[in-house]
Scaffold this active site. Structure first.
Site, mmCIF file in Angstrom:
data_model
loop_
_atom_site.group_PDB
_atom_site.id
_atom_site.type_symbol
_atom_site.label_atom_id
_atom_site.label_comp_id
_atom_site.label_asym_id
_atom_site.label_seq_id
_atom_site.Cartn_x
_atom_site.Cartn_y
_atom_site.Cartn_z
ATOM 1 N N GLY A 164 -5.002 -3.384 -2.944
ATOM 2 C CA GLY A 164 -3.851 -4.275 -2.817
ATOM 3 C C GLY A 164 -3.258 -4.190 -1.429
ATOM 4 N N ASN A 165 -2.082 -4.747 -1.250
ATOM 5 C CA ASN A 165 -1.385 -4.597 0.028
ATOM 6 C C ASN A 165 0.120 -4.554 -0.229
ATOM 7 O OD1 ASN A 165 -0.230 -7.374 0.348
ATOM 8 N ND2 ASN A 165 -2.407 -7.912 0.239
#
Ligand code: C5P
Length: 402
Positions: A209-210
């Site tokens: 993810g980020n």
């Protein structure tokens, strides 16, 4: 949008919630609105005219005639003075009188003679609110073009719990501000926004993810919805909820899902804003079972995700406007300009990680906007809501030019 300079007539009818009228007046005055108050006789049992007069900095009106000096309060003049009327609290009786044109008191006579938008914020016991008569009166008033600010659910003066509590003053002011932020040209437009991160599954419990919070994209969605545009928001996982009920939300997880949702929506939208932080790579294989640890290291094979903006940029029609974001750490302007061309954007919004307070997870952002002709406009550090309004204004200017 502030209510600065707006002339607001507050109608107060006789409910225990009338004490909240003081807070409503205070919030309006804080926003530098001009406020006049008209009360029904029974409202005075709950809050004094003096309180509302001091807070509104104006005389409070409640009857047609002033016994003291024989003058009369011109209901037509009051109705025509107002840019908007809010009746808060609006009791079942006041709603009924307004719905049927029974104007035997100053407030209902002002309502009937006004040409401005009227907002009703009902307050009453839950059973009264649910009653067919009240529902019918509300429907009649809506059919006449009036606006309603729904009551909240909660504890009522009767001791019962249900729907009927006057909406909180902040909510009432928010609804009114939203109304005044409507822009006619926006009402005919459809805006598609991508927002938030994408999560790329590794196995049933892990993902890549980020740190995108989605705040910028959600703020843009709110700004356009507040202007009256019809907004579709395609969002990766965030903790946010769209601020405006009219926003159509498609929740997605991965870049592939975001691509599919955006592709399906793309054609029917006038403006597309790519504010999502889309993963560039995704695991080539998603393990069906949780991957067990073994050995000291492991490697994951990744493949490219679809470039949503880049692919849709190639399909752009002449009347569509595409706006992208660029988050850069070096050679910012050059990289952003390259991206603008490569993805066929009309504008690219650059936020730099070198600017304190800008970018991911912050409530503020500092943007530089570059248009197709490579004109560069730099903006100050602002709240993401204000940045969203700056973006809205760029688009509004373009729409008005057309
Ligand atoms: O990641 P990149 O810097 O290329 O992102 C630039 C713009 O392209 C952003 O507006 C982003 O939302 C969009 N983008 C996209 N799909 C991707 C990667 C980026 O829509 N796979």
């Amino acid at each position: 949008m502030s209510l600065k300079g707006k002339k607001i007539l507050l109608g107060v009818s006789g409910s225990i919630a009338a004490y909240k009228a003081a807070l409503i007046v205070r919030l309006l005055i804080k926003q530098q609105a001009e406020v006049k108050v008209v009360m029904t006789e029974s409202a005075k049992d709950f809050i004094t005219p003096l309180t509302l007069s001091v807070l509104s900095k104006n005389p409070v009106f409640s009857s047609f005639f002033n016994d003291s000096d024989g003058t009369w309060n011109n209901h037509v003049e009051l109705g025509l003075w107002a840019d908007a009327i809010i009746v808060a609290p609006a009791t079942a009786k006041t709603l009924s009188k307004c719905a049927t044109g029974n104007c035997d008191d100053l407030l209902t006579a002002v309502y009937l003679s006004a040409r401005c938008p009227v907002f009703f914020a009902p307050a009453m016991d839950a059973d009264m609110f649910q009653h067919g008569t009240t529902k019918q009166n509300i429907n009649t008033l809506i059919s006449f073009g009036n606006h309603f600010i729904d009551p909240d659910h909660g504890e009522l003066a009767s001791g019962l719990t249900g729907e009927g509590r006057l909406a909180e003053p902040e909510k009432i002011i928010h609804e009114l501000s939203l109304f005044f932020s409507r822009v006619p040209v926006a009402a005919r437009k459809k805006v598609l926004i991508t927002a938030g991160p994408t999560l790329e599954a590794i196995d049933p419990v892990r993902y890549i993810g980020n740190r995108s919070s989605g705040k910028m994209g959600y703020a843009i969605a709110s700004a356009f919805a507040a202007a009256g545009a019809s907004v579709t928001l395609i969002s990766g996982p965030t903790n946010l909820k769209p601020a405006d009920q009219s926003i159509k939300l498609h929740s997605v997880q991965s870049a592939k899902e975001m691509f599919e949702a955006a592709s399906a929506e793309f054609e029917q939208h006038d403006v597309v804003i790519f504010a999502a932080a889309v993963a560039d790579y995704t695991p080539k294989y998603v393990a069906e079972q949780k991957i067990k640890k073994q050995g000291l290291g492991m490697s994951l094979e990744l493949t490219r995700t679809p470039d949503i903006a880049g692919t849709l940029g190639k399909l752009k029609k002449e009347n569509q406007l595409l706006i992208g974001f660029a988050l850069e750490t070096e050679n910012e302007l050059q990289y952003a300009m390259d991206k603008l061309d490569r993805k066929n954007f009309d504008y690219i919004i650059l936020n730099s990680l070198n600017d304190p307070g800008a970018g991911f997870a912050h409530d503020t952002n500092k943007i530089t906007v570059i248009d197709k002709d490579k004109n560069v406009s730099r903006f100050n550090l602002k709240s993401k809501e204000d940045v969203a309004r700056d973006i809205l204004h760029i688009v509004l200017a373009k729409w008005m030019e057309a």
